[in-house]
Design a protein around this motif. Structure first.
Motif, PDB file in Angstrom:
ATOM      1  N   CYS A   1      35.611   8.591  74.571  1.00  0.00           N
ATOM      2  CA  CYS A   1      34.355   8.129  73.501  1.00  0.00           C
ATOM      3  C   CYS A   1      35.141   8.175  72.130  1.00  0.00           C
ATOM      4  O   CYS A   1      36.019   8.362  71.778  1.00  0.00           O
ATOM      5  CB  CYS A   1      32.957   9.246  73.287  1.00  0.00           C
ATOM      6  N   ALA A   2      34.604   6.604  71.319  1.00  0.00           N
ATOM      7  CA  ALA A   2      35.385   6.571  70.024  1.00  0.00           C
ATOM      8  C   ALA A   2      33.617   6.570  68.684  1.00  0.00           C
ATOM      9  O   ALA A   2      32.934   5.644  69.308  1.00  0.00           O
ATOM     10  CB  ALA A   2      35.657   5.239  70.060  1.00  0.00           C
ATOM     11  N   VAL A   3      33.690   6.877  68.197  1.00  0.00           N
ATOM     12  CA  VAL A   3      32.527   7.142  67.003  1.00  0.00           C
ATOM     13  C   VAL A   3      32.847   6.050  65.660  1.00  0.00           C
ATOM     14  O   VAL A   3      34.056   5.886  65.305  1.00  0.00           O
ATOM     15  CB  VAL A   3      32.589   8.863  66.493  1.00  0.00           C
ATOM     16  N   LEU A   4      31.956   4.923  65.732  1.00  0.00           N
ATOM     17  CA  LEU A   4      32.383   3.517  64.632  1.00  0.00           C
ATOM     18  C   LEU A   4      31.920   3.763  64.279  1.00  0.00           C
ATOM     19  O   LEU A   4      30.225   3.134  64.233  1.00  0.00           O
ATOM     20  CB  LEU A   4      32.690   2.580  65.798  1.00  0.00           C
ATOM     21  N   PRO A   5      31.723   4.028  62.390  1.00  0.00           N
ATOM     22  CA  PRO A   5      30.399   3.806  61.767  1.00  0.00           C
ATOM     23  C   PRO A   5      30.725   1.606  61.621  1.00  0.00           C
ATOM     24  O   PRO A   5      32.050   1.382  61.291  1.00  0.00           O
ATOM     25  CB  PRO A   5      30.972   4.213  60.558  1.00  0.00           C
ATOM     26  N   LEU A   6      29.357   1.749  61.371  1.00  0.00           N
ATOM     27  CA  LEU A   6      28.880   0.606  60.724  1.00  0.00           C
ATOM     28  C   LEU A   6      29.257  -0.603  59.911  1.00  0.00           C
ATOM     29  O   LEU A   6      30.273  -1.154  60.318  1.00  0.00           O
ATOM     30  CB  LEU A   6      27.716  -0.492  61.028  1.00  0.00           C
ATOM     31  N   VAL A   7      29.559  -0.002  59.293  1.00  0.00           N
ATOM     32  CA  VAL A   7      30.114  -0.456  57.843  1.00  0.00           C
ATOM     33  C   VAL A   7      30.872   0.943  57.171  1.00  0.00           C
ATOM     34  O   VAL A   7      30.494   2.418  57.484  1.00  0.00           O
ATOM     35  CB  VAL A   7      29.554  -0.994  56.516  1.00  0.00           C
TER      36      VAL A   7
END
Length: 514
Positions: free
Chosen positions: A414-420
């Motif tokens: 899995c990859a955790v990605l903040p929108l901004v």
């Protein structure tokens, strides 16, 4: 065929660009047929090995593992036949000064007939559409029948020559079929001769006292010379197996097709010890079990087939390969062999030690027979990579390259990605990543737009992306994106471990095998 070759070149380039496989010693212009696994490649490779290891040692009460040394006493290789018989038939072209395996040149010629037949079938299928009867066409079309006749004639000559170890006949076949050197284009060939594939080195502190040893060409012998140690210390009763994963080394002259054939490679082998007379029953058992292991990955059942050996090794009384459809044709990924009692008998003879097994049920001692299952890890890696690669046209001028890895063996789960990169979203995303990293291989990425980040994860085969946005801070939910469908849904952070665990655990694969 050309299209498939182009696809394969694209996959090889993708493997380098995204950290799967690198040319060894690349900054020094590389070392032929030797490769390094990058950050994503080593994770995928380790997951494949773990799937195999756990299927062998956890699902079978009577199979245990060992890890034997690469360096072994040189007499072992004399006993096994490798010193005298581990050879390839080689031929040189006098104009290009290049060396080739004679058997490979002939097999490539046979493949050309297969290609001609398949082209005729493909043209007819396109012409007749749904009414096309392929079996009838193959049995009646004059061109197909002629190609088939020539192919079978060549194959028979080749098979007879290999079984008889007739080197002069191999050369004559090459001359009769006007096989040319792919570099010079000429047919100016030398005689065919045998070339031993083992790497030699010396062990010892002085030149006079050094012992000539070999880098092991296979891992099986390390199991054979330890079988009685394992049996006694583990109180094992026949039938039982010993599994091992390890490096092997062969001085391949024709090393090609990327990591398919290399000089340094890794094997996953299991030797299964049985009573004399029961070996063919167990051979059939492991033949079926091993194909089921492959198919459980979901790469496509139609991509696998058995290939029974026409020429048996000197130690075998039955042998079959499990072949997988690579972009360059069906190729062996695993071999299942009934090795009889050859290896153990040879080691008993050459060592002078009694290594018979005492069977308490029969109240007698005997040298066990052996069923071998052997996979090339690198070939397995390549089959997974090739079958999972897809360049998708998403419409509206959009596209992506995606690796559809089975989730349990994907290098990144899995990859955790903040929108901004502001408003506390990176901090929250890091908190989630740190929470998940104890159970899953997890990446954090905040660079570029969210769409580009999704594409990067698709390209390395990450099954799930977790997007942290402003709503996350309000209600503790995130967007969970699934790789293959690209579907997105809101889930609670507290449910992530459960949701991901059900999808990416090796247990989901292992349970298909029992």
């Amino acid at each position: 065929m050309a299209k498939q070759e182009d696809v394969f070149k694209t996959i090889v380039a993708h493997a380098k660009e995204y950290g799967f496989v690198f040319q060894s010693s690349e900054i020094y212009d590389g070392l032929s047929a030797v490769y390094d696994y990058g950050q994503n490649g080593v994770e995928l490779k380790n997951n494949i090995k773990r799937y195999w290891w756990e299927a062998m040692t956890m699902l079978n009460d009577n199979i245990v593992g060992i890890d034997s040394a690469i360096f072994m006493h040189p007499t072992i290789w004399k006993a096994s036949g490798h010193v005298d018989a581990f050879n390839d038939p080689l031929i040189d072209n006098k104009d290009s000064k290049k060396r080739y395996r004679a058997d490979v040149l002939i097999e490539d010629e046979i493949a050309k007939f297969d290609e001609k037949i398949n082209k005729e079938v493909a043209k007819a299928a396109k012409r007749f559409g749904e009414t096309f009867d392929e079996e009838m066409f193959r049995q009646t079309n004059p061109r197909v029948l002629e190609h088939t006749r020539k192919r079978d004639e060549l194959h028979q000559r080749y098979s007879d020559a290999m079984n008889a170890n007739d080197l002069s006949e191999l050369k004559q076949i090459i001359l009769d079929y006007e096989i040319v050197d792919p570099i010079s284009g000429t047919r100016n060939w030398t005689d065919v001769r045998q070339f031993n594939l083992m790497f030699k080195t010396e062990m010892g502190s002085t030149a006079d006292g050094a012992m000539e040893v070999y880098l092991r060409p296979e891992t099986a012998q390390g199991i054979f010379v330890n079988y009685l140690n394992v049996q006694k210390t583990g109180r094992m009763r026949i039938p039982f197996g010993i599994a091992q994963i390890g490096k092997a080394f062969r001085n391949e002259i024709v090393a090609r097709q990327f990591i398919f054939r290399m000089r340094e490679f890794e094997q996953m082998e299991m030797q299964f010890f049985v009573r004399p007379g029961e070996e063919l029953k167990w051979f059939d058992h492991w033949r079926q079990v091993r194909l089921r292991w492959h198919k459980a990955l979901g790469l496509g059942d139609e991509k696998y087939r058995y290939h029974d050996h026409e020429k048996l090794a000197h130690y075998a009384n039955a042998a079959t390969d499990i072949e997988f459809q690579m972009p360059f044709g069906f190729k062996e990924v695993e071999g299942i062999h009934s090795r009889t009692n050859f290896d153990l008998s040879q080691h008993e003879k050459y060592s002078g030690k009694n290594i018979k097994y005492f069977d308490p049920e029969l109240n007698e001692s005997y040298v066990p027979y052996v069923i071998e299952t052997s996979i090339g890890v690198d070939r397995m890696f390549l089959s997974v990579l090739c079958s999972c690669y897809e360049a998708q046209d998403l419409g509206n001028g959009d596209s992506r390259v995606v690796l559809h890895f089975p989730a349990p063996i994907a290098p990144v789960k899995c990859a955790v990605l903040p929108l901004v990169k502001k408003d506390g979203l990176p901090e929250k995303a890091r908190e989630i990543q740190h929470r998940l990293r104890f159970d899953f291989t997890c990446q954090y990425d905040e660079k570029d737009s969210i769409g580009k980040r999704y594409r990067r994860q698709d390209a390395i085969g990450t099954p799930f992306c977790i997007t942290v946005d402003h709503q996350t801070l309000e209600d503790g939910t995130v967007t969970l994106r699934e790789r293959d469908s690209m579907d997105q849904r809101r889930v609670a952070i507290d449910n992530l471990e459960k949701i991901l665990g059900e999808q990416v655990s090796l247990n989901s694969l292992l349970k298909k095998l029992v």
